[in-house]
Design an enzyme around this catalytic site. Structure first.
Site, PDB file in Angstrom:
ATOM      1  N   ASN A 189     -29.131  43.903  51.858  1.00 29.80           N
ATOM      2  CA  ASN A 189     -29.007  42.279  51.101  1.00 29.80           C
ATOM      3  C   ASN A 189     -30.091  40.871  52.060  1.00 29.80           C
ATOM      4  O   ASN A 189     -30.755  39.985  51.838  1.00 29.80           O
ATOM      5  CB  ASN A 189     -27.548  41.467  50.989  1.00 29.80           C
ATOM      6  N   GLN A 217     -26.953  44.826  46.008  1.00 26.68           N
ATOM      7  CA  GLN A 217     -28.520  44.975  46.335  1.00 26.68           C
ATOM      8  C   GLN A 217     -29.471  45.606  45.299  1.00 26.68           C
ATOM      9  O   GLN A 217     -30.369  45.636  45.041  1.00 26.68           O
ATOM     10  CB  GLN A 217     -28.763  43.934  47.460  1.00 26.68           C
ATOM     11  N   CYS A 360     -23.898  33.787  52.293  1.00 23.82           N
ATOM     12  CA  CYS A 360     -22.962  34.360  52.936  1.00 23.82           C
ATOM     13  C   CYS A 360     -22.047  33.509  53.706  1.00 23.82           C
ATOM     14  O   CYS A 360     -20.825  34.104  54.164  1.00 23.82           O
ATOM     15  CB  CYS A 360     -21.634  35.313  52.008  1.00 23.82           C
TER      16      CYS A 360
END
Length: 415
Positions: A189, A217, A360
């Site tokens: 990612n 992804q 995140c």
């Protein structure tokens, strides 16, 4: 409801009034190409959104599916007719999503997102296999935090090369009959590096371990075919492909049953609990279908734009952490001597919105664990930006980046 109506809004209130959204309503029009939300990130005329790996705008068709399903009243677990109508809509969404990713509908376990799917696969998968004498989890050192966090619970890491690829010799030595689950993401990612999942899967099969891959992804950018890939477990997320935030899926072979990691009614195959979000599932499924249908052409388009971003980063003095054979939508570059958050701020001032890495981490900028695992220094890992593209990215967006990136780098160096 008329032929042009796609759903029902507010059903609360004393009069139980209904609000019908029509296909030409301003609310839905905003999500269409050229609409206010369809031009995500354009808060000003020259604003450019290059953070699609964090989240991407909802497709108009997914919004329509969400609005239509929102008009269905009933809990899918209820036995009365409204409940069964909701159940039918949920199962239609499950079938549609399964068709888009090469899975059987019974293999689709809806979750709240990719992170929950990862957690169930890794922690739940390991717990399910303890009675077999398998007490080890192996995860790559460049995983999403939802997988890499298992290290705090005893998981071991598979090292990666300086290019970010899992070291296959090390993997062969580590994957043994004590391993319950091996987890290696399909596309990283942060860097866009595509991992050798098939080679690692073969090592896992030899040892009898379950193989899991976070394909969040990959979906919409690479071919995702659960049946052909022969993995035991795979994680997906809706909001990376034009679906809504708040829903994902764990694909699990019918003979593979992870232990639940939460309490509740076990609505999803006894593995995941909670009242099913029918409207979110419908929107996710529609987004997945569209992403799969247009994948090849979109990947070709984005690859050309990605290569221009990479060239712009090099021209501005950056060093690439991504590979030419990586995913078509991600470029990661290090700008020596410049803190990534400072450069990010200067680009943001100029209307270009990129990222310092994974979104995140509760908005806190720290040196990238991914780049550290690739052998970069702490300084280098804190001096890297990610540019990620999506279906609303245009050549003029990249023109703007090419124009402002060297200016921002020069200003950052002179600060």
């Amino acid at each position: 409801m008329g032929a042009e109506a796609v759903g029902i809004g507010n059903m609360h209130g004393a009069d139980q009034g209904l609000r019908v959204f029509r296909r030409n309503s301003p609310i839905l029009s905003a999500f269409r190409p050229g609409g206010t939300i369809g031009r995500i990130g354009r808060v000003a005329d020259m604003s450019v959104y290059l953070d699609h790996a964090a989240t991407t705008p909802m497709r108009a068709e997914a919004v329509e599916a969400f609005v239509a399903a929102s008009g269905i009243v009933g809990n899918p677990a209820s036995l009365h007719r409204p409940g069964q109508r909701a159940r039918a809509a949920l199962e239609e969404a499950r079938e549609e999503l399964a068709g888009a990713v090469g899975a059987h509908p019974s293999e689709v376990i809806f979750t709240s997102g990719g992170s929950e799917a990862d957690s169930i696969a890794v922690l739940g998968g390991a717990a399910a296999r303890l009675t077999e004498g398998r007490d080890r989890i192996l995860v790559s050192a460049v995983e999403h935090p939802a997988v890499l966090g298992a290290v705090r619970r005893g998981a071991l890491t598979l090292p990666v090369t300086p290019e970010g690829l899992v070291d296959l010799e090390a993997a062969a030595a580590l994957i043994d009959p004590r391993v319950a689950v091996v987890s290696v993401m399909t596309v990283n990612n942060e860097t866009g590096v595509v991992q050798p999942v098939e080679e690692i899967r073969r090592l896992a099969v030899r040892a009898g371990a379950w193989m899991h891959s976070d394909a969040v992804q990959a979906l919409g950018h690479l071919e995702v075919d659960f049946a052909a890939g022969a993995l035991e477990l795979m994680s997906l997320s809706a909001h990376k492909i034009g679906g809504p935030v708040g829903i994902g899926a764990l694909l699990a072979r019918r003979a593979v049953v992870p232990s639940p990691i939460g309490l509740g009614g076990g609505q999803e195959r006894g593995v995941r609990s909670g009242t099913n979000a029918v409207a979110l599932a419908a929107a996710f499924a529609r987004a997945a279908t569209l992403a799969a249908l247009g994948r090849e052409a979109e990947a070709e388009r984005l690859t050309a734009l990605r290569d221009r971003v990479a060239a712009a980063a090099l021209a501005a003095g950056g060093r690439l952490n991504s590979r030419p054979d990586g995913a078509p939508h991600i470029v990661n570059a290090t700008f020596d001597g410049i803190r990534a958050d400072a450069l990010l701020f200067l680009l943001d001032q100029r209307g270009v919105h990129a990222s310092v890495g994974s979104a995140c981490r509760a908005g806190v900028h720290q040196p990238s664990d991914v780049l550290l695992a690739m052998g970069r220094s702490a300084d280098e890992a804190a001096q890297s930006l990610r540019f990620s593209l999506g279906r609303t990215t245009t050549p003029s967006d990249i023109d703007r980046l090419v124009e402002v990136l060297p200016l921002a780098v020069d200003q950052a160096r002179g600060a």
